[in-house]
Design an enzyme around this catalytic site. Structure first.
Site, PDB file in Angstrom:
ATOM      1  N   CYS A 137       0.807  -1.225   0.000  1.00  0.00           N
ATOM      2  CA  CYS A 137       0.000   0.000   0.000  1.00  0.00           C
ATOM      3  C   CYS A 137       0.839   1.274   0.000  1.00  0.00           C
ATOM      4  O   CYS A 137       0.368   2.330  -0.422  1.00  0.00           O
ATOM      5  CB  CYS A 137      -0.956   0.001   1.185  1.00  0.00           C
ATOM      6  SG  CYS A 137      -2.053  -1.433   1.221  1.00  0.00           S
ATOM      7  N   HIS A 148      -3.732   7.007   1.924  1.00  0.00           N
ATOM      8  CA  HIS A 148      -4.098   5.663   1.509  1.00  0.00           C
ATOM      9  C   HIS A 148      -5.512   5.390   2.003  1.00  0.00           C
ATOM     10  O   HIS A 148      -5.835   5.647   3.154  1.00  0.00           O
ATOM     11  CB  HIS A 148      -3.105   4.663   2.108  1.00  0.00           C
ATOM     12  CG  HIS A 148      -3.518   3.241   1.959  1.00  0.00           C
ATOM     13  ND1 HIS A 148      -3.933   2.720   0.760  1.00  0.00           N
ATOM     14  CD2 HIS A 148      -3.581   2.230   2.861  1.00  0.00           C
ATOM     15  CE1 HIS A 148      -4.229   1.445   0.925  1.00  0.00           C
ATOM     16  NE2 HIS A 148      -4.031   1.128   2.191  1.00  0.00           N
ATOM     17  N   ASN A 166     -10.149  -0.325  -0.668  1.00  0.00           N
ATOM     18  CA  ASN A 166      -8.686  -0.280  -0.551  1.00  0.00           C
ATOM     19  C   ASN A 166      -8.078  -0.832  -1.834  1.00  0.00           C
ATOM     20  O   ASN A 166      -8.182  -2.031  -2.108  1.00  0.00           O
ATOM     21  CB  ASN A 166      -8.258  -1.105   0.662  1.00  0.00           C
ATOM     22  CG  ASN A 166      -6.755  -1.057   0.917  1.00  0.00           C
ATOM     23  OD1 ASN A 166      -5.974  -0.635   0.065  1.00  0.00           O
ATOM     24  ND2 ASN A 166      -6.341  -1.512   2.090  1.00  0.00           N
TER      25      ASN A 166
END
Length: 320
Positions: free
Chosen positions: A114, A247, A277
């Site tokens: 990520c 994020h 996500n």
């Protein structure tokens, strides 16, 4: 004379299929209320068989190059962040290069899950400032749906597919551009967020595994800390920040991180409800969304931040 890496253009791409929480409940033992209350997620995009990390990355890249007023042939460096490459090799970056028709460039993938896009930005920024390229394409692209265990309701509802890209261009003595970048890793927590496969271990792709509560705790602490470090390095105060582009993992993490920094949630770009996500793609996806809808304007001060498996984490301060 100081050379800075300036964001010249952004782009993003999402798979055609948009999946709601309600649709997920038809095959997964969960509810829309459970997902929204704990994560803020309402939709995610799922790639079709013909949509891959490279094709999504190339679509986002084309838009970023056009927004920068450039041609693909102007790009001398491609850094693609992903945890879900099309193949073990060649790199997805070289596949994007071929799809864009670029004959010669430095092109490679980078893996930091990520946080990958911020790592890729840091690498590209360093290479631009040392003269490797005048224009660099930095991409975050993922097809996480390929590595999800669709019987694990604690993880499969959290992720989606997509890509985001920026063109970084060298500018001399500019007030705009990347002001600081603070990147970190601690491999001691690898068992909290990982994929249980790989070429060198199982010979399989594997599936994503996560201990959500522990990840949440580390995320809030690490992200607030690293943003403070990056702001100090850039010699700016949190009160000067126009937008945090984080994020997009979980609305609770976003709210808790903003609170620790003393920033109102209204100054945080939030796209998690629509995209879920998307790992390395989430920061550039959110960035492109906020630029194109007019929230982010030229001259504003941005902080990009992320944390991912490894653990890896980082923050980048940019004058857009």
């Amino acid at each position: 004379m100081t050379v800075r890496s300036v964001i010249a253009g952004t782009g993003s791409a999402l798979p055609a299929r948009r999946v709601s929480n309600a649709e997920l409940t038809e095959t997964v033992d969960t509810t829309d209320e459970w997902i929204v209350e704990r994560t803020g997620i309402r939709f995610r995009h799922i790639a079709a068989p013909e949509e891959t990390t490279a094709t999504l990355g190339a679509d986002a890249a084309r838009k970023a190059i056009a927004a920068a007023g450039l041609e693909p042939s102007d790009i001398g460096l491609i850094v693609l962040a992903t945890a879900t490459p099309d193949q073990t090799f060649p790199s997805s970056a070289t596949k994007v290069q071929a799809l864009l028709g670029i004959q010669d460039a430095v092109a490679f993938d980078i893996g930091a899950v990520c946080s990958g896009f911020l790592y890729a930005m840091g690498v590209a920024d360093s290479m631009i400032r040392t003269g490797t390229a005048k224009h660099a394409l930095v991409i975050g692209s993922e097809t996480f749906s390929r590595i999800l265990d669709w019987e694990d309701r604690t993880t499969c509802v959290l992720f989606g597919d997509g890509a985001g890209a920026v063109v970084l261009s060298a500018e001399k003595d500019s007030e705009r551009g990347i002001l600081s970048s603070s990147l970190h890793a601690d491999g001691g927590h690898g068992e909290l967020l990982y994929v249980d496969g790989g070429p060198s271990t199982t010979g399989t792709v594997g599936k994503l595994r996560m201990k959500g509560r522990e990840v949440f705790r580390h995320a809030v602490t690490n992200l607030a800390s690293v943003m403070g470090i990056a702001l100090e390095q850039a010699e700016v105060d949190a009160s000067e920040v126009d937008w945090v582009v984080p994020h997009q993992a979980n609305i609770r993490i976003l709210e808790a991180t903003a609170k620790k920094l003393g920033l109102p949630i209204e100054r945080v770009v939030v796209t998690v409800a629509e995209h879920a996500n998307t790992s390395a793609a989430s920061v550039p996806l959110a960035l492109d969304t906020a630029i194109r809808d007019g929230r982010i304007k030229r001259g504003q001060l941005l902080v990009l931040e992320a944390m991912g498996g490894g653990f890896t984490w980082g923050a980048t301060v940019v004058r857009y």
